[in-house]
Design a protein around this motif. Sequence first.
Motif, PDB file in Angstrom:
ATOM      1  N   ILE A 172       0.761  -1.140   0.065  1.00 38.52           N
ATOM      2  CA  ILE A 172       0.038   0.005  -0.036  1.00 38.52           C
ATOM      3  C   ILE A 172       0.982   1.208  -0.031  1.00 38.52           C
ATOM      4  O   ILE A 172       0.337   2.359  -0.281  1.00 38.52           O
ATOM      5  N   LYS A 173       2.200   1.061   0.239  1.00 36.79           N
ATOM      6  CA  LYS A 173       2.935   2.249   0.439  1.00 36.79           C
ATOM      7  C   LYS A 173       3.035   3.266  -0.823  1.00 36.79           C
ATOM      8  O   LYS A 173       2.742   4.335  -0.915  1.00 36.79           O
ATOM      9  N   PRO A 174       3.037   2.723  -1.845  1.00 33.16           N
ATOM     10  CA  PRO A 174       3.210   3.338  -3.287  1.00 33.16           C
ATOM     11  C   PRO A 174       1.899   4.371  -3.296  1.00 33.16           C
ATOM     12  O   PRO A 174       1.823   5.515  -3.758  1.00 33.16           O
ATOM     13  N   LEU A 175       0.623   3.804  -3.031  1.00 36.12           N
ATOM     14  CA  LEU A 175      -0.745   4.572  -2.991  1.00 36.12           C
ATOM     15  C   LEU A 175      -0.845   5.634  -2.029  1.00 36.12           C
ATOM     16  O   LEU A 175      -1.167   6.441  -2.642  1.00 36.12           O
ATOM     17  N   THR A 176      -0.183   5.364  -0.973  1.00 38.66           N
ATOM     18  CA  THR A 176      -0.360   6.525   0.189  1.00 38.66           C
ATOM     19  C   THR A 176       0.561   7.666  -0.134  1.00 38.66           C
ATOM     20  O   THR A 176       0.350   8.979   0.060  1.00 38.66           O
ATOM     21  N   ILE A 177       1.798   7.234  -0.757  1.00 34.75           N
ATOM     22  CA  ILE A 177       2.778   8.354  -1.208  1.00 34.75           C
ATOM     23  C   ILE A 177       2.359   9.016  -2.153  1.00 34.75           C
ATOM     24  O   ILE A 177       2.548  10.389  -2.386  1.00 34.75           O
TER      25      ILE A 177
ATOM     26  N   LYS B 134      -0.619   9.616  -3.156  1.00 34.40           N
ATOM     27  CA  LYS B 134      -1.779  10.539  -2.553  1.00 34.40           C
ATOM     28  C   LYS B 134      -1.321  11.715  -1.491  1.00 34.40           C
ATOM     29  O   LYS B 134      -1.778  12.495  -1.197  1.00 34.40           O
ATOM     30  N   GLY B 135       0.172  11.627  -1.010  1.00 38.25           N
ATOM     31  CA  GLY B 135       0.660  12.679  -0.079  1.00 38.25           C
ATOM     32  C   GLY B 135       0.074  12.412   1.204  1.00 38.25           C
ATOM     33  O   GLY B 135       0.048  13.354   2.108  1.00 38.25           O
ATOM     34  N   VAL B 136      -0.182  11.125   1.590  1.00 33.30           N
ATOM     35  CA  VAL B 136      -1.092  10.763   2.926  1.00 33.30           C
ATOM     36  C   VAL B 136       0.070   9.985   3.610  1.00 33.30           C
ATOM     37  O   VAL B 136       0.645   8.969   3.234  1.00 33.30           O
ATOM     38  N   PRO B 137       0.366  10.336   5.131  1.00 34.28           N
ATOM     39  CA  PRO B 137       1.033   9.568   5.931  1.00 34.28           C
ATOM     40  C   PRO B 137       0.508   8.245   6.114  1.00 34.28           C
ATOM     41  O   PRO B 137      -0.741   8.022   6.305  1.00 34.28           O
ATOM     42  N   LEU B 138       1.782   7.350   6.426  1.00 33.32           N
ATOM     43  CA  LEU B 138       1.423   6.080   6.562  1.00 33.32           C
ATOM     44  C   LEU B 138       2.218   5.555   7.912  1.00 33.32           C
ATOM     45  O   LEU B 138       3.332   5.583   7.738  1.00 33.32           O
ATOM     46  N   LEU B 139       1.522   5.377   8.745  1.00 31.61           N
ATOM     47  CA  LEU B 139       1.888   5.002  10.171  1.00 31.61           C
ATOM     48  C   LEU B 139       1.955   3.379  10.473  1.00 31.61           C
ATOM     49  O   LEU B 139       0.603   3.081  10.551  1.00 31.61           O
ATOM     50  N   VAL B 140       2.794   2.780  10.315  1.00 32.62           N
ATOM     51  CA  VAL B 140       2.737   1.192  10.190  1.00 32.62           C
ATOM     52  C   VAL B 140       3.094   0.547  11.700  1.00 32.62           C
ATOM     53  O   VAL B 140       4.116   1.150  12.291  1.00 32.62           O
TER      54      VAL B 140
END
Length: 410
Positions: free
Chosen positions: A118-123, A125-131
């Motif tokens: 999912i990381k490419p999708l969130t990047i 969109k410019g949306v932070p990803l906290l995992v």
Amino acid sequence: MSASSLDRRAFLGLAGAALSIPNLAFAQGNGPIRIGVLVPLSGGGGAYGQGMANAARKAAEFINNEGGGVLGGRKLEILVEDSESNPTAGVAAVRKLLDVSKVSAIVGVWSSAVAMAIKPLTIEKGVPLLVSGSGDEVTQGDNKGLVWRFQARGSDWGAVFARAALKDGARKASLLVLQTPFTLSMVDPFINAFKQGGGQILDVVYYNPNQPSYRAEVEKVFGRKPDAVFLPSYLPDLSAIAREVYRSGFSDTRIYANSSSADAEGAFIKNVGKAVAEGIHHIQSIPPAESTAYKTFARQAAIPAGTLAIFPSNVWDEISVLALAIERAGSADPQVFAKSILPVVNGTGAGAKAVENPVDGLKALRARQAIAYSGAGSHFQFTPTGDQLNRQFGHFVIKDGANKLLETLK
């Protein structure tokens, strides 16, 4: 041309213009700020998903009710989706959260394989990803300051396992490894640390998830009678392998597994029974249970006394850090508040106020104080690339159907 056609053209033109404005849903309005929570409600991590989702909801309630929300009263809204512990399902769920729900961040994400998918999708969109995933690759590459890990890296885990096995007297070890990003990231650090400590590696055997049988792998690895077998795994495959080890009479060899498979909120012992589970060692990055931060989380999330809620406490921290970053930035635009994630955790200067819950942090920020958030999951700091420093590990052994903490490791 009719007036109705002109009106329709004008409407479509305005709609197209609105869609072309970036981050419109995030940057304007006084409505709730939506946070996407992607957790494993089913699949290999299914034992953890409900607790993680509950922690996210309770953190938002605490911030909304006790802290007055963020940005002058805006509430955090939690939207939960099931990753199914599967990258394909995780991608579908995140597309829904990003494209339909218009969330301002994604949190949770127990599986490193899901995080990588999912990381490419969130990047984009410019949306932070906290995992909560530990695979080293999650924070590698150009993540544009958007990817933050609330867990120890897999490579850090590997060396800890090796030191624990050596301390327990192991001198010959083999590895039986599930092929996932999380588990693979531990292999070389374990081998290097074990050899540096004077140990010998006999075998490294890899296996795939959901195999119909693990007999060949078990006989190959345990048949050489190593002192210890390092077995990084998920709950379903560890359960099957442990049964095979027991049936084959190899129980004298110590198994060292990750707690996310060998504990799984008690699911492993329930799966295999006391006799099969007896004597298995497991290690996990654990929260500071005696800290004010953890006690606040445990009280708000109704965690039973004496329980170490490992992944839920990480999710509590993820929601907390997001709220603090939004308040510090003065904006709900993800690409703006993402820049405040590092400073609200690490502090900015010697005068930063240490805070152990998000409500105290919000009050300090509104008083124009710099803060350094100390979490329920760990008294961590961040590297600039999004990895956590200073996490501690618990070394457990299963005795008489229960997990016993042997020691705390760094």
